[in-house]
Write a protein that holds these residues in place. Structure first.
Motif, PDB file in Angstrom:
ATOM      1  N   UNK A   1     -30.195  -2.942 -21.162  1.00 32.30           N
ATOM      2  CA  UNK A   1     -30.861  -4.021 -21.888  1.00 32.30           C
ATOM      3  C   UNK A   1     -32.294  -3.649 -22.229  1.00 32.30           C
ATOM      4  N   UNK A   2     -33.016  -3.137 -21.243  1.00 32.07           N
ATOM      5  CA  UNK A   2     -34.427  -2.804 -21.452  1.00 32.07           C
ATOM      6  C   UNK A   2     -34.581  -1.736 -22.526  1.00 32.07           C
ATOM      7  N   UNK A   3     -33.713  -0.722 -22.503  1.00 29.08           N
ATOM      8  CA  UNK A   3     -33.804   0.342 -23.497  1.00 29.08           C
ATOM      9  C   UNK A   3     -33.486  -0.185 -24.889  1.00 29.08           C
ATOM     10  N   UNK A   4     -32.464  -1.021 -24.983  1.00 30.79           N
ATOM     11  CA  UNK A   4     -32.088  -1.614 -26.268  1.00 30.79           C
ATOM     12  C   UNK A   4     -33.205  -2.501 -26.814  1.00 30.79           C
ATOM     13  N   UNK A   5     -33.755  -3.361 -25.977  1.00 33.15           N
ATOM     14  CA  UNK A   5     -34.784  -4.287 -26.437  1.00 33.15           C
ATOM     15  C   UNK A   5     -36.074  -3.573 -26.804  1.00 33.15           C
ATOM     16  N   UNK A   6     -36.359  -2.458 -26.111  1.00 39.25           N
ATOM     17  CA  UNK A   6     -37.546  -1.677 -26.468  1.00 39.25           C
ATOM     18  C   UNK A   6     -37.342  -0.959 -27.798  1.00 39.25           C
ATOM     19  N   UNK A   7     -36.109  -0.593 -28.096  1.00 36.15           N
ATOM     20  CA  UNK A   7     -35.809   0.168 -29.307  1.00 36.15           C
ATOM     21  C   UNK A   7     -35.752  -0.703 -30.552  1.00 36.15           C
ATOM     22  N   UNK A   8     -34.994  -1.787 -30.495  1.00 35.43           N
ATOM     23  CA  UNK A   8     -34.685  -2.530 -31.711  1.00 35.43           C
ATOM     24  C   UNK A   8     -35.906  -3.293 -32.219  1.00 35.43           C
ATOM     25  N   UNK A   9     -36.007  -3.335 -33.560  1.00 33.56           N
ATOM     26  CA  UNK A   9     -37.121  -4.025 -34.217  1.00 33.56           C
ATOM     27  C   UNK A   9     -36.919  -5.538 -34.179  1.00 33.56           C
TER      28      UNK A   9
ATOM     29  N   UNK B   1     -30.511   3.753 -36.345  1.00 31.47           N
ATOM     30  CA  UNK B   1     -29.606   3.006 -35.466  1.00 31.47           C
ATOM     31  C   UNK B   1     -29.818   3.376 -34.007  1.00 31.47           C
ATOM     32  N   UNK B   2     -29.502   2.419 -33.131  1.00 29.22           N
ATOM     33  CA  UNK B   2     -29.569   2.663 -31.694  1.00 29.22           C
ATOM     34  C   UNK B   2     -28.533   3.704 -31.272  1.00 29.22           C
ATOM     35  N   UNK B   3     -27.324   3.603 -31.752  1.00 32.10           N
ATOM     36  CA  UNK B   3     -26.179   4.516 -31.585  1.00 32.10           C
ATOM     37  C   UNK B   3     -25.472   4.372 -30.245  1.00 32.10           C
ATOM     38  N   UNK B   4     -24.156   4.619 -30.297  1.00 36.32           N
ATOM     39  CA  UNK B   4     -23.334   4.630 -29.087  1.00 36.32           C
ATOM     40  C   UNK B   4     -23.745   5.777 -28.173  1.00 36.32           C
ATOM     41  N   UNK B   5     -24.120   6.914 -28.756  1.00 35.98           N
ATOM     42  CA  UNK B   5     -24.518   8.068 -27.945  1.00 35.98           C
ATOM     43  C   UNK B   5     -25.698   7.720 -27.034  1.00 35.98           C
ATOM     44  N   UNK B   6     -26.659   6.987 -27.556  1.00 39.28           N
ATOM     45  CA  UNK B   6     -27.821   6.617 -26.739  1.00 39.28           C
ATOM     46  C   UNK B   6     -27.407   5.670 -25.613  1.00 39.28           C
TER      47      UNK B   6
ATOM     48  N   UNK C   1     -19.730  -4.436 -28.193  1.00 31.08           N
ATOM     49  CA  UNK C   1     -19.576  -4.716 -29.615  1.00 31.08           C
ATOM     50  C   UNK C   1     -20.626  -3.931 -30.399  1.00 31.08           C
ATOM     51  N   UNK C   2     -20.503  -3.939 -31.717  1.00 35.05           N
ATOM     52  CA  UNK C   2     -21.391  -3.106 -32.530  1.00 35.05           C
ATOM     53  C   UNK C   2     -22.801  -3.671 -32.684  1.00 35.05           C
ATOM     54  N   UNK C   3     -23.022  -4.906 -32.209  1.00 37.48           N
ATOM     55  CA  UNK C   3     -24.348  -5.497 -32.336  1.00 37.48           C
ATOM     56  C   UNK C   3     -25.433  -4.692 -31.661  1.00 37.48           C
ATOM     57  N   UNK C   4     -25.094  -4.033 -30.550  1.00 37.22           N
ATOM     58  CA  UNK C   4     -26.095  -3.238 -29.836  1.00 37.22           C
ATOM     59  C   UNK C   4     -26.269  -1.872 -30.493  1.00 37.22           C
TER      60      UNK C   4
END
Length: 308
Positions: free
Chosen positions: A285-293, A259-264, A246-249
């Motif tokens: 998960x780890x990459x997303x959680x490290x990225x998002x504020x 934005x985190x982006x689908x490409x990433x 979904x777009x939440x990530x």
């Protein structure tokens, strides 16, 4: 010396120098101050009493609010348990075909991201991922409604497109009335391919051989239009990997607002595609959680890899 001069010098011994007229003025000045003091004292006493009553009322209201908040939290806890119970476990026939890994996180106690595993006619199975507009209890209620709609028609001898058409037809008036809609990604697993219907959903196929490709999401959301959906077919053989999300990530932002982006997300999956599915999911998960504020939306990521 005048009364004002004596008062300015702050020396009471000089009072004896006042004239009779100044002494009279001094007397009435004192009487006026005495009355003013009485009025001020009465005002402050009344104010203090009013403040006391106001604080007592505020304390009472705070206790009532605290009690109501406790009830709401208890109800939300029950709602969360109910929604969690509605989320699926993998079907045995599905686990014999594919490896699965799921990351699912609601923004609040309950939310609008919904995924499910379905049995279909002819022994097939399907994966559904939906993103209901809004958050919280209202979105969770829509999720339960849509689950019931799909369960009613999923095992009928219909094509994937016909299933979605029927659910959209049955749900349309209700969703319009409550002013809600939902993205949809419904993927059926065939022997060597996948069939899918995508209305606003996100999907990415990484084959063992050949070019990666995104699922076509040109169909409309559930509850927006009464028109037929499109069904697509893609090869899905041994080692092929499918990501549904979904777009939440991908729309999560860092401190700078990027934005985190689908490409990433795709790059993380591709670079670790040979790992076990759960490890790939953990890297994502780890990459997303490290990225998002901060979390700003419900998030779901489903990874599927064909075993044989």
């Amino acid at each position: 010396m005048t009364l004002e001069e004596i008062l300015a010098q702050d020396d009471p011994s000089l009072v004896t120098q006042l004239s009779a007229a100044d002494l009279t003025r001094f007397f009435w000045k004192w009487k006026g101050l005495q009355k003013q003091y009485g009025r001020d004292t009465a005002f402050y006493l009344a104010t203090n009493e009013n403040l006391k009553l106001a604080y007592e009322k505020l304390d009472e209201q705070e206790r009532e609010l605290s009690h109501a908040y406790g009830i709401i939290q208890e109800d939300l806890g029950v709602a969360k348990q109910v929604q969690t119970a509605l989320l699926p476990t993998a079907l045995a026939e599905m686990e014999s075909q594919v490896e699965l890994a799921v990351f699912h996180k609601q923004l609040t106690e309950v939310g609008g991201d919904y995924y499910d595993f379905f049995r279909m006619s002819g022994g097939r199975s399907a994966i559904g991922l939906f993103d209901i507009s809004g958050h919280g209890v209202s979105a969770a209620l829509i999720m339960a409604f849509l689950k019931a709609q799909f369960m009613q028609v999923m095992e009928e001898p219909l094509s994937l497109r016909e299933i979605v058409d029927q659910v959209n037809e049955a749900s349309f008036d209700f969703l319009r009335e409550v002013r809600r809609y939902s993205t949809i990604n419904l993927v059926a697993l065939d022997a060597d391919s996948i069939r899918y219907v995508s209305g606003g959903g996100y999907g990415y196929l990484i084959p063992a051989q050949g070019e990666n490709q995104q699922l076509k999401k040109g169909s409309h959301f559930l509850g927006l239009r009464k028109k037929p959906y499109e069904e697509h077919v893609l090869p899905f053989g041994k080692g092929d990997l499918l990501a549904l999300y979904t777009d939440g990530m991908i729309e999560a932002q860092d401190k700078s607002g990027a934005d985190y982006t689908a490409r990433r997300l795709h790059a993380i999956i591709e670079s670790h595609r040979e790992l076990p599915m759960q490890e790939i999911l953990t890297r994502c998960q780890a990459d997303y959680q490290q990225f998002r504020h901060a979390d700003s939306d419900d998030c779901t990521l489903i990874l599927v890899r064909r075993k044989s």
